[in-house]
Design a protein around this motif. Structure first.
Motif, PDB file in Angstrom:
ATOM      1  N   TYR A  55       0.851  -1.190   0.000  1.00 50.71           N
ATOM      2  CA  TYR A  55       0.000   0.000   0.000  1.00 50.71           C
ATOM      3  C   TYR A  55       0.885   1.238   0.000  1.00 50.71           C
ATOM      4  O   TYR A  55       1.981   1.241   0.564  1.00 50.71           O
ATOM      5  N   THR A  56       0.382   2.302  -0.626  1.00 50.42           N
ATOM      6  CA  THR A  56       1.024   3.612  -0.550  1.00 50.42           C
ATOM      7  C   THR A  56      -0.075   4.659  -0.434  1.00 50.42           C
ATOM      8  O   THR A  56      -1.262   4.342  -0.546  1.00 50.42           O
ATOM      9  N   SER A  57       0.322   5.908  -0.219  1.00 47.61           N
ATOM     10  CA  SER A  57      -0.638   6.993  -0.402  1.00 47.61           C
ATOM     11  C   SER A  57      -0.801   7.199  -1.902  1.00 47.61           C
ATOM     12  O   SER A  57      -0.196   6.487  -2.710  1.00 47.61           O
ATOM     13  N   ASP A  58      -1.604   8.172  -2.287  1.00 51.32           N
ATOM     14  CA  ASP A  58      -1.768   8.455  -3.716  1.00 51.32           C
ATOM     15  C   ASP A  58      -0.819   9.560  -4.174  1.00 51.32           C
ATOM     16  O   ASP A  58      -0.989  10.132  -5.249  1.00 51.32           O
ATOM     17  N   SER A  59       0.207   9.848  -3.375  1.00 50.08           N
ATOM     18  CA  SER A  59       1.221  10.847  -3.735  1.00 50.08           C
ATOM     19  C   SER A  59       2.369  10.177  -4.490  1.00 50.08           C
ATOM     20  O   SER A  59       2.795   9.072  -4.133  1.00 50.08           O
ATOM     21  N   GLY A  60       2.875  10.864  -5.502  1.00 45.90           N
ATOM     22  CA  GLY A  60       3.916  10.284  -6.339  1.00 45.90           C
ATOM     23  C   GLY A  60       5.147   9.868  -5.570  1.00 45.90           C
ATOM     24  O   GLY A  60       5.798   8.868  -5.898  1.00 45.90           O
ATOM     25  N   ARG A  61       5.506  10.594  -4.510  1.00 45.63           N
ATOM     26  CA  ARG A  61       6.737  10.297  -3.784  1.00 45.63           C
ATOM     27  C   ARG A  61       6.674   8.962  -3.051  1.00 45.63           C
ATOM     28  O   ARG A  61       7.700   8.291  -2.904  1.00 45.63           O
ATOM     29  N   THR A  62       5.483   8.556  -2.605  1.00 49.59           N
ATOM     30  CA  THR A  62       5.380   7.247  -1.943  1.00 49.59           C
ATOM     31  C   THR A  62       5.351   6.121  -2.967  1.00 49.59           C
ATOM     32  O   THR A  62       5.927   5.061  -2.744  1.00 49.59           O
ATOM     33  N   VAL A  63       4.681   6.358  -4.091  1.00 50.52           N
ATOM     34  CA  VAL A  63       4.622   5.333  -5.139  1.00 50.52           C
ATOM     35  C   VAL A  63       6.021   5.075  -5.697  1.00 50.52           C
ATOM     36  O   VAL A  63       6.444   3.924  -5.867  1.00 50.52           O
ATOM     37  N   GLU A  64       6.759   6.149  -5.960  1.00 48.16           N
ATOM     38  CA  GLU A  64       8.116   6.009  -6.492  1.00 48.16           C
ATOM     39  C   GLU A  64       9.015   5.264  -5.510  1.00 48.16           C
ATOM     40  O   GLU A  64       9.812   4.394  -5.903  1.00 48.16           O
ATOM     41  N   THR A  65       8.891   5.583  -4.235  1.00 46.39           N
ATOM     42  CA  THR A  65       9.682   4.895  -3.209  1.00 46.39           C
ATOM     43  C   THR A  65       9.342   3.413  -3.156  1.00 46.39           C
ATOM     44  O   THR A  65      10.234   2.560  -3.096  1.00 46.39           O
ATOM     45  N   ALA A  66       8.042   3.106  -3.178  1.00 48.29           N
ATOM     46  CA  ALA A  66       7.610   1.704  -3.132  1.00 48.29           C
ATOM     47  C   ALA A  66       8.144   0.926  -4.327  1.00 48.29           C
ATOM     48  O   ALA A  66       8.592  -0.223  -4.192  1.00 48.29           O
ATOM     49  N   GLU A  67       8.099   1.530  -5.493  1.00 47.70           N
ATOM     50  CA  GLU A  67       8.598   0.855  -6.699  1.00 47.70           C
ATOM     51  C   GLU A  67      10.077   0.516  -6.560  1.00 47.70           C
ATOM     52  O   GLU A  67      10.515  -0.583  -6.937  1.00 47.70           O
ATOM     53  N   MET A  68      10.852   1.437  -6.014  1.00 44.01           N
ATOM     54  CA  MET A  68      12.287   1.196  -5.837  1.00 44.01           C
ATOM     55  C   MET A  68      12.552   0.104  -4.805  1.00 44.01           C
ATOM     56  O   MET A  68      13.465  -0.718  -4.967  1.00 44.01           O
ATOM     57  N   ILE A  69      11.760   0.093  -3.743  1.00 49.49           N
ATOM     58  CA  ILE A  69      11.904  -0.953  -2.731  1.00 49.49           C
ATOM     59  C   ILE A  69      11.568  -2.314  -3.318  1.00 49.49           C
ATOM     60  O   ILE A  69      12.290  -3.305  -3.118  1.00 49.49           O
ATOM     61  N   LEU A  70      10.494  -2.383  -4.067  1.00 52.19           N
ATOM     62  CA  LEU A  70      10.062  -3.660  -4.636  1.00 52.19           C
ATOM     63  C   LEU A  70      11.028  -4.173  -5.695  1.00 52.19           C
ATOM     64  O   LEU A  70      11.156  -5.391  -5.891  1.00 52.19           O
ATOM     65  N   GLN A  71      11.711  -3.279  -6.373  1.00 50.26           N
ATOM     66  CA  GLN A  71      12.692  -3.705  -7.380  1.00 50.26           C
ATOM     67  C   GLN A  71      13.825  -4.509  -6.753  1.00 50.26           C
ATOM     68  O   GLN A  71      14.460  -5.329  -7.419  1.00 50.26           O
ATOM     69  N   GLN A  72      14.064  -4.279  -5.469  1.00 51.41           N
ATOM     70  CA  GLN A  72      15.130  -4.997  -4.769  1.00 51.41           C
ATOM     71  C   GLN A  72      14.629  -6.279  -4.111  1.00 51.41           C
ATOM     72  O   GLN A  72      15.443  -7.072  -3.619  1.00 51.41           O
ATOM     73  N   ASN A  73      13.321  -6.479  -4.112  1.00 52.99           N
ATOM     74  CA  ASN A  73      12.744  -7.578  -3.335  1.00 52.99           C
ATOM     75  C   ASN A  73      12.720  -8.881  -4.131  1.00 52.99           C
ATOM     76  O   ASN A  73      12.394  -8.897  -5.311  1.00 52.99           O
ATOM     77  N   HIS A  74      13.066  -9.973  -3.476  1.00 48.94           N
ATOM     78  CA  HIS A  74      13.145 -11.275  -4.134  1.00 48.94           C
ATOM     79  C   HIS A  74      11.791 -11.944  -4.321  1.00 48.94           C
ATOM     80  O   HIS A  74      11.707 -12.995  -4.958  1.00 48.94           O
ATOM     81  N   TYR A  75      10.734 -11.360  -3.761  1.00 45.50           N
ATOM     82  CA  TYR A  75       9.427 -12.011  -3.803  1.00 45.50           C
ATOM     83  C   TYR A  75       8.336 -11.128  -4.409  1.00 45.50           C
ATOM     84  O   TYR A  75       7.150 -11.399  -4.249  1.00 45.50           O
ATOM     85  N   SER A  76       8.713 -10.072  -5.103  1.00 42.04           N
ATOM     86  CA  SER A  76       7.734  -9.038  -5.457  1.00 42.04           C
ATOM     87  C   SER A  76       7.257  -9.063  -6.906  1.00 42.04           C
ATOM     88  O   SER A  76       6.621  -8.121  -7.369  1.00 42.04           O
ATOM     89  N   LYS A  77       7.511 -10.115  -7.631  1.00 40.58           N
ATOM     90  CA  LYS A  77       7.248 -10.122  -9.070  1.00 40.58           C
ATOM     91  C   LYS A  77       5.794  -9.828  -9.427  1.00 40.58           C
ATOM     92  O   LYS A  77       5.513  -9.144 -10.398  1.00 40.58           O
ATOM     93  N   ASN A  78       4.864 -10.354  -8.667  1.00 40.25           N
ATOM     94  CA  ASN A  78       3.448 -10.219  -9.025  1.00 40.25           C
ATOM     95  C   ASN A  78       2.687  -9.243  -8.143  1.00 40.25           C
ATOM     96  O   ASN A  78       1.454  -9.237  -8.143  1.00 40.25           O
ATOM     97  N   LEU A  79       3.417  -8.414  -7.395  1.00 42.21           N
ATOM     98  CA  LEU A  79       2.746  -7.513  -6.470  1.00 42.21           C
ATOM     99  C   LEU A  79       2.319  -6.227  -7.165  1.00 42.21           C
ATOM    100  O   LEU A  79       3.083  -5.623  -7.910  1.00 42.21           O
TER     101      LEU A  79
END
Length: 217
Positions: A55-79
């Motif tokens: 989950y994120t807020s609807d602000s671009g800064r949280t979405v961008e942060t989440a995307e970067m975090i998930l790019q490093q995650n080993h289990y995030s392919k379908n999230l």
């Protein structure tokens, strides 16, 4: 069935308005290059955590942060990222974009305090939120009740959407939001301290009870 999960609360990476020390609630600005780098570092630290939902807020800064975090995650392919207005930063009304020092000096003086440090020493987070609305000439800023009402709605959605026990849930949100959630469910942590960009706080949920496991790490 018992409901249990771990909620990972992460503040977004540093933005340009953060860098310039300006009020940034519903206003939004991009992540700085340093902000992106630290978000990636946080993602690497959490690379082996299997998140079930994001989950994120609807602000671009949280979405961008989440995307970067998930790019490093080993289990995030379908999230997919669930963007929710409920987790937006507090709205600061006509103070949006103002220098934080100017805003809190006015709020402090309006309430008999010489500076922001004295303001936060003498008053609760709830009181300061209400003071901000009172000091806003347009009265558009959110007060505590308005803020917590929507945070609570968002948390209730996370709980009601739980499908499996022991899920790990990622919530990338904002400093004021994290501070109020921590303050609501624990008195053990210094919740007036600055929430670091891309910092991680962990809350355990079990059968209608929230327990703060770690804060601002």
């Amino acid at each position: 069935m018992d409901t249990k999960f771990n909620l990972y609360l992460i503040r977004h990476g540093e933005t340009y308005l953060n860098r310039y020390k300006k009020m940034q609630g519903w206003a939004d600005s991009p992540l700085t290059e340093e902000g992106k780098a630290i978000a990636i570092e946080t993602g690497m630290k959490l690379a082996d955590v299997p998140f079930a939902r994001v989950y994120t807020s609807d602000s671009g800064r949280t979405v961008e942060t989440a995307e970067m975090i998930l790019q490093q995650n080993h289990y995030s392919k379908n999230l997919s990222i669930n963007r929710r207005k409920a987790f937006r930063e507090s709205f600061f009304g006509s103070f949006e974009g103002e220098y934080s020092e100017v805003t809190f000096r006015k709020v402090a003086q309006d309430n008999g305090c010489s500076n922001s440090s004295e303001l936060f020493q003498k008053h609760t987070l709830e009181e300061v939120m209400n003071f901000i609305k009172q000091s806003d000439p347009f009265r558009h800023a959110e007060n505590y009740h308005e803020l917590w009402e929507r945070i609570d709605k968002g948390l209730n959605e996370i709980v009601s959407s739980n499908e499996h026990n022991h899920e790990n849930i990622l919530l990338v949100t904002h400093g004021v939001i994290i501070r109020h959630i921590i303050s609501k469910f624990s008195t053990e942590f210094e919740n007036t301290m600055e929430i670091k960009n891309s910092s991680v706080s962990v809350i355990e949920y079990f059968n209608n009870n929230y327990k703060v496991i770690s804060f601002n790490q």
